[in-house]
Design a protein around this motif. Structure first.
Motif, PDB file in Angstrom:
ATOM      1  N   ARG A  85       0.822  -1.204   0.000  1.00  0.00           N
ATOM      2  CA  ARG A  85       0.000   0.000   0.000  1.00  0.00           C
ATOM      3  C   ARG A  85       0.860   1.260   0.000  1.00  0.00           C
ATOM      4  O   ARG A  85       0.878   2.033   0.942  1.00  0.00           O
ATOM      5  CB  ARG A  85      -0.949  -0.005   1.209  1.00  0.00           C
ATOM      6  N   ASN A  86       1.588   1.448  -1.050  1.00  0.00           N
ATOM      7  CA  ASN A  86       2.227   2.724  -1.303  1.00  0.00           C
ATOM      8  C   ASN A  86       1.728   3.215  -2.647  1.00  0.00           C
ATOM      9  O   ASN A  86       1.006   2.497  -3.351  1.00  0.00           O
ATOM     10  CB  ASN A  86       3.750   2.601  -1.266  1.00  0.00           C
ATOM     11  N   THR A  87       2.089   4.395  -3.010  1.00  0.00           N
ATOM     12  CA  THR A  87       1.469   5.042  -4.154  1.00  0.00           C
ATOM     13  C   THR A  87       1.624   4.241  -5.440  1.00  0.00           C
ATOM     14  O   THR A  87       0.644   3.947  -6.121  1.00  0.00           O
ATOM     15  CB  THR A  87       2.075   6.441  -4.345  1.00  0.00           C
ATOM     16  N   SER A  88       2.841   3.820  -5.772  1.00  0.00           N
ATOM     17  CA  SER A  88       3.073   3.162  -7.050  1.00  0.00           C
ATOM     18  C   SER A  88       2.547   1.732  -7.063  1.00  0.00           C
ATOM     19  O   SER A  88       1.802   1.340  -7.968  1.00  0.00           O
ATOM     20  CB  SER A  88       4.566   3.179  -7.372  1.00  0.00           C
ATOM     21  N   SER A  89       2.907   0.943  -6.061  1.00  0.00           N
ATOM     22  CA  SER A  89       2.527  -0.470  -6.052  1.00  0.00           C
ATOM     23  C   SER A  89       1.023  -0.652  -5.909  1.00  0.00           C
ATOM     24  O   SER A  89       0.420  -1.520  -6.556  1.00  0.00           O
ATOM     25  CB  SER A  89       3.251  -1.196  -4.913  1.00  0.00           C
ATOM     26  N   HIS A  90       0.420   0.171  -5.064  1.00  0.00           N
ATOM     27  CA  HIS A  90      -1.015   0.042  -4.810  1.00  0.00           C
ATOM     28  C   HIS A  90      -1.816   0.296  -6.086  1.00  0.00           C
ATOM     29  O   HIS A  90      -2.678  -0.504  -6.455  1.00  0.00           O
ATOM     30  CB  HIS A  90      -1.411   1.042  -3.723  1.00  0.00           C
ATOM     31  N   TRP A  91      -1.510   1.370  -6.777  1.00  0.00           N
ATOM     32  CA  TRP A  91      -2.266   1.684  -7.989  1.00  0.00           C
ATOM     33  C   TRP A  91      -1.897   0.759  -9.142  1.00  0.00           C
ATOM     34  O   TRP A  91      -2.723   0.499 -10.024  1.00  0.00           O
ATOM     35  CB  TRP A  91      -2.042   3.140  -8.371  1.00  0.00           C
ATOM     36  N   MET A  92      -0.681   0.250  -9.131  1.00  0.00           N
ATOM     37  CA  MET A  92      -0.305  -0.715 -10.156  1.00  0.00           C
ATOM     38  C   MET A  92      -1.155  -1.979 -10.042  1.00  0.00           C
ATOM     39  O   MET A  92      -1.660  -2.504 -11.043  1.00  0.00           O
ATOM     40  CB  MET A  92       1.171  -1.065 -10.040  1.00  0.00           C
ATOM     41  N   LEU A  93      -1.328  -2.486  -8.804  1.00  0.00           N
ATOM     42  CA  LEU A  93      -2.150  -3.675  -8.612  1.00  0.00           C
ATOM     43  C   LEU A  93      -3.603  -3.415  -8.999  1.00  0.00           C
ATOM     44  O   LEU A  93      -4.257  -4.276  -9.607  1.00  0.00           O
ATOM     45  CB  LEU A  93      -2.065  -4.124  -7.148  1.00  0.00           C
ATOM     46  N   ILE A  94      -4.117  -2.250  -8.660  1.00  0.00           N
ATOM     47  CA  ILE A  94      -5.502  -1.915  -8.996  1.00  0.00           C
ATOM     48  C   ILE A  94      -5.708  -1.897 -10.509  1.00  0.00           C
ATOM     49  O   ILE A  94      -6.668  -2.478 -11.040  1.00  0.00           O
ATOM     50  CB  ILE A  94      -5.890  -0.558  -8.366  1.00  0.00           C
ATOM     51  N   LEU A 112     -15.542  -9.399 -13.984  1.00  0.00           N
ATOM     52  CA  LEU A 112     -15.317  -7.994 -13.661  1.00  0.00           C
ATOM     53  C   LEU A 112     -15.962  -7.618 -12.337  1.00  0.00           C
ATOM     54  O   LEU A 112     -15.442  -6.762 -11.609  1.00  0.00           O
ATOM     55  CB  LEU A 112     -15.869  -7.115 -14.789  1.00  0.00           C
ATOM     56  N   PHE A 113     -17.055  -8.287 -11.984  1.00  0.00           N
ATOM     57  CA  PHE A 113     -17.723  -7.999 -10.713  1.00  0.00           C
ATOM     58  C   PHE A 113     -16.818  -8.312  -9.531  1.00  0.00           C
ATOM     59  O   PHE A 113     -16.647  -7.487  -8.629  1.00  0.00           O
ATOM     60  CB  PHE A 113     -19.021  -8.799 -10.619  1.00  0.00           C
ATOM     61  N   PHE A 114     -16.213  -9.504  -9.505  1.00  0.00           N
ATOM     62  CA  PHE A 114     -15.391  -9.805  -8.325  1.00  0.00           C
ATOM     63  C   PHE A 114     -14.053  -9.070  -8.370  1.00  0.00           C
ATOM     64  O   PHE A 114     -13.459  -8.820  -7.326  1.00  0.00           O
ATOM     65  CB  PHE A 114     -15.227 -11.314  -8.097  1.00  0.00           C
ATOM     66  N   TYR A 115     -13.588  -8.688  -9.557  1.00  0.00           N
ATOM     67  CA  TYR A 115     -12.397  -7.830  -9.595  1.00  0.00           C
ATOM     68  C   TYR A 115     -12.718  -6.439  -9.056  1.00  0.00           C
ATOM     69  O   TYR A 115     -11.916  -5.844  -8.331  1.00  0.00           O
ATOM     70  CB  TYR A 115     -11.861  -7.730 -11.025  1.00  0.00           C
ATOM     71  N   LEU A 116     -13.872  -5.911  -9.425  1.00  0.00           N
ATOM     72  CA  LEU A 116     -14.266  -4.596  -8.913  1.00  0.00           C
ATOM     73  C   LEU A 116     -14.472  -4.615  -7.408  1.00  0.00           C
ATOM     74  O   LEU A 116     -14.146  -3.643  -6.715  1.00  0.00           O
ATOM     75  CB  LEU A 116     -15.543  -4.118  -9.619  1.00  0.00           C
ATOM     76  N   SER A 117     -15.020  -5.697  -6.877  1.00  0.00           N
ATOM     77  CA  SER A 117     -15.201  -5.783  -5.425  1.00  0.00           C
ATOM     78  C   SER A 117     -13.862  -5.779  -4.706  1.00  0.00           C
ATOM     79  O   SER A 117     -13.704  -5.140  -3.651  1.00  0.00           O
ATOM     80  CB  SER A 117     -15.993  -7.045  -5.071  1.00  0.00           C
ATOM     81  N   ILE A 118     -12.859  -6.477  -5.280  1.00  0.00           N
ATOM     82  CA  ILE A 118     -11.516  -6.467  -4.684  1.00  0.00           C
ATOM     83  C   ILE A 118     -10.923  -5.064  -4.739  1.00  0.00           C
ATOM     84  O   ILE A 118     -10.367  -4.553  -3.757  1.00  0.00           O
ATOM     85  CB  ILE A 118     -10.605  -7.472  -5.416  1.00  0.00           C
ATOM     86  N   VAL A 119     -11.053  -4.401  -5.896  1.00  0.00           N
ATOM     87  CA  VAL A 119     -10.464  -3.076  -6.076  1.00  0.00           C
ATOM     88  C   VAL A 119     -11.130  -2.049  -5.177  1.00  0.00           C
ATOM     89  O   VAL A 119     -10.467  -1.195  -4.566  1.00  0.00           O
ATOM     90  CB  VAL A 119     -10.565  -2.666  -7.558  1.00  0.00           C
ATOM     91  N   ILE A 120     -12.455  -2.121  -5.049  1.00  0.00           N
ATOM     92  CA  ILE A 120     -13.164  -1.167  -4.192  1.00  0.00           C
ATOM     93  C   ILE A 120     -12.745  -1.328  -2.738  1.00  0.00           C
ATOM     94  O   ILE A 120     -12.532  -0.348  -2.010  1.00  0.00           O
ATOM     95  CB  ILE A 120     -14.691  -1.331  -4.361  1.00  0.00           C
ATOM     96  N   ASN A 121     -12.591  -2.570  -2.288  1.00  0.00           N
ATOM     97  CA  ASN A 121     -12.110  -2.791  -0.920  1.00  0.00           C
ATOM     98  C   ASN A 121     -10.700  -2.253  -0.725  1.00  0.00           C
ATOM     99  O   ASN A 121     -10.372  -1.691   0.323  1.00  0.00           O
ATOM    100  CB  ASN A 121     -12.147  -4.286  -0.588  1.00  0.00           C
ATOM    101  N   MET A 122      -9.852  -2.410  -1.748  1.00  0.00           N
ATOM    102  CA  MET A 122      -8.496  -1.868  -1.656  1.00  0.00           C
ATOM    103  C   MET A 122      -8.516  -0.348  -1.553  1.00  0.00           C
ATOM    104  O   MET A 122      -7.791   0.255  -0.752  1.00  0.00           O
ATOM    105  CB  MET A 122      -7.677  -2.301  -2.876  1.00  0.00           C
ATOM    106  N   MET A 123      -9.349   0.286  -2.348  1.00  0.00           N
ATOM    107  CA  MET A 123      -9.396   1.750  -2.344  1.00  0.00           C
ATOM    108  C   MET A 123     -10.003   2.294  -1.058  1.00  0.00           C
ATOM    109  O   MET A 123      -9.537   3.304  -0.509  1.00  0.00           O
ATOM    110  CB  MET A 123     -10.181   2.237  -3.559  1.00  0.00           C
ATOM    111  N   LEU A 124     -11.027   1.615  -0.547  1.00  0.00           N
ATOM    112  CA  LEU A 124     -11.647   2.082   0.697  1.00  0.00           C
ATOM    113  C   LEU A 124     -10.717   1.903   1.881  1.00  0.00           C
ATOM    114  O   LEU A 124     -10.643   2.759   2.767  1.00  0.00           O
ATOM    115  CB  LEU A 124     -12.959   1.332   0.931  1.00  0.00           C
ATOM    116  N   SER A 125      -9.992   0.786   1.904  1.00  0.00           N
ATOM    117  CA  SER A 125      -9.087   0.553   3.027  1.00  0.00           C
ATOM    118  C   SER A 125      -7.936   1.547   3.024  1.00  0.00           C
ATOM    119  O   SER A 125      -7.497   2.003   4.068  1.00  0.00           O
ATOM    120  CB  SER A 125      -8.544  -0.873   2.982  1.00  0.00           C
TER     121      SER A 125
END
Length: 334
Positions: free
Chosen positions: A234-243, A287-300
């Motif tokens: 969870r740093n700027t580059s790695s976090h957004w790269m995974l998303i 895409l639904f379960f990928y979006l759920s993972i990404v949304i949880n990452m962004m909210l956390s």
């Protein structure tokens, strides 16, 4: 856990690479069978490099599934050319089923998520990319054309199974396994309408997307969706790269992962519409379960006052490869 570099590792890796090339260049079924057996025996020591109990279990499951596929391949390819063979009309169908078993495709997919959940991320990457190359090429060039309807039905079921079964999973390796099953459906649909070049292009884009993703998961020791929210990534580059990689792998436009699917839809609309609808439904579930993972990452990450200290990636090659998911969509369409 990364693989251990040793002379044994180098020997088995070279044997695995050369056996796949032998399978692609073989001129008869016996040589093809021997090359794929060598490939099977070369990959098992790579799985066992980290020496954990789960990987021993995964290697046994992989061996049993691949051995069954090899036996069916040898039997059906031999019986198909024998005169007065009983049930010779069904031998091409049995041969296609053997290749689908080796590929980890529906209806012979049950071993694939179990093996993926038991091995390391590096072995998962090899299993999802290089180990699929020979079976895909066999389906592209060697399977008789009268099996195209069977391959097309298998492609549609692959997309549905990959979407439905991946929705209730929390282990990332299992999610990636069912996502791979869904992507196999898109590749098989192109093979069923005799477009091997388009299927190879889809496979190349899929490989380019999951390579930086799997290597990053391995480096940060991420194995469940909860690890994504608590890991050192969870740093700027790695976090957004995974998303971005997750969204591109799910096929969200206008990222690179959407372009092969758009190409496939444009090709298949000339032949069939039912399978296109099935593939799109499966892709939407992916895409639904990928979006759920990404949304949880962004909210956390937004709930944290400060991000965790930056843990740099071991090589800039991962970041460079990850940029493929952003800026190369028009070139793929061209």
């Amino acid at each position: 856990m990364s693989l251990i570099y040793s002379p044994t590792m180098m020997l088995t890796s070279m044997s695995m690479l050369l056996s796949t090339l032998m399978a692609l260049s073989s001129t008869n079924w016996i040589l093809l069978w021997g090359a794929m057996e060598l490939n099977l025996l070369s990959f098992i020591p790579i799985i066992l490099q980290t020496k954990t109990n789960q990987e021993v279990e995964g290697s046994v499951k992989y061996f049993l599934a691949q051995a069954l596929g090899s036996a069916l391949l040898l039997f059906s390819s031999t019986a198909m050319w024998m005169p007065f063979s009983l049930g010779s009309n069904y031998m091409p169908l049995l041969l296609s089923s053997a290749i689908l078993l080796k590929l980890g495709s529906v209806p012979c997919h049950f071993w694939y998520p179990s093996v993926m959940s038991s091995i390391s991320w590096t072995s998962c990457l090899i299993l999802s990319t290089w180990q699929k190359l020979a079976p895909l090429m066999i389906l592209a060039f060697l399977i008789p054309q009268k099996n195209s309807q069977f391959i097309m039905v298998a492609a549609g079921v692959n997309a549905l199974v990959g979407g439905l079964m991946g929705m209730n999973q929390s282990r990332l390796r299992v999610i990636m396994a069912y996502s791979s099953i869904g992507h196999i459906g898109w590749m098989l649909s192109l093979l069923a309408v005799y477009k091997p070049n388009a299927s190879i292009l889809y496979f190349m884009v899929y490989t380019a997307l999951i390579t930086p993703l799997f290597l990053s998961m391995n480096y940060f020791n991420i194995y469940t969706t909860k690890h994504l929210n608590t890991s050192k990534s969870r740093n700027t580059s790695s976090h957004w790269m995974l998303i971005i990689l997750l969204l591109s792998l799910g096929g969200l436009p206008p990222l690179t992962g959407f372009m092969p699917k758009f190409m496939t839809i444009m090709i298949l609309t000339e032949y069939t519409s039912i399978v296109v609808i099935t593939l799109i439904l499966g892709s939407l579930m992916n895409l639904f379960f990928y979006l759920s993972i990404v949304i949880n990452m962004m909210l956390s990450s937004s709930n944290l006052k400060t991000l965790l200290p930056i843990k740099s990636l071991p090589s800039n090659a991962i970041l460079i490869t990850a940029t493929f998911s952003l800026g190369f969509s028009p070139f793929i369409l061209m």
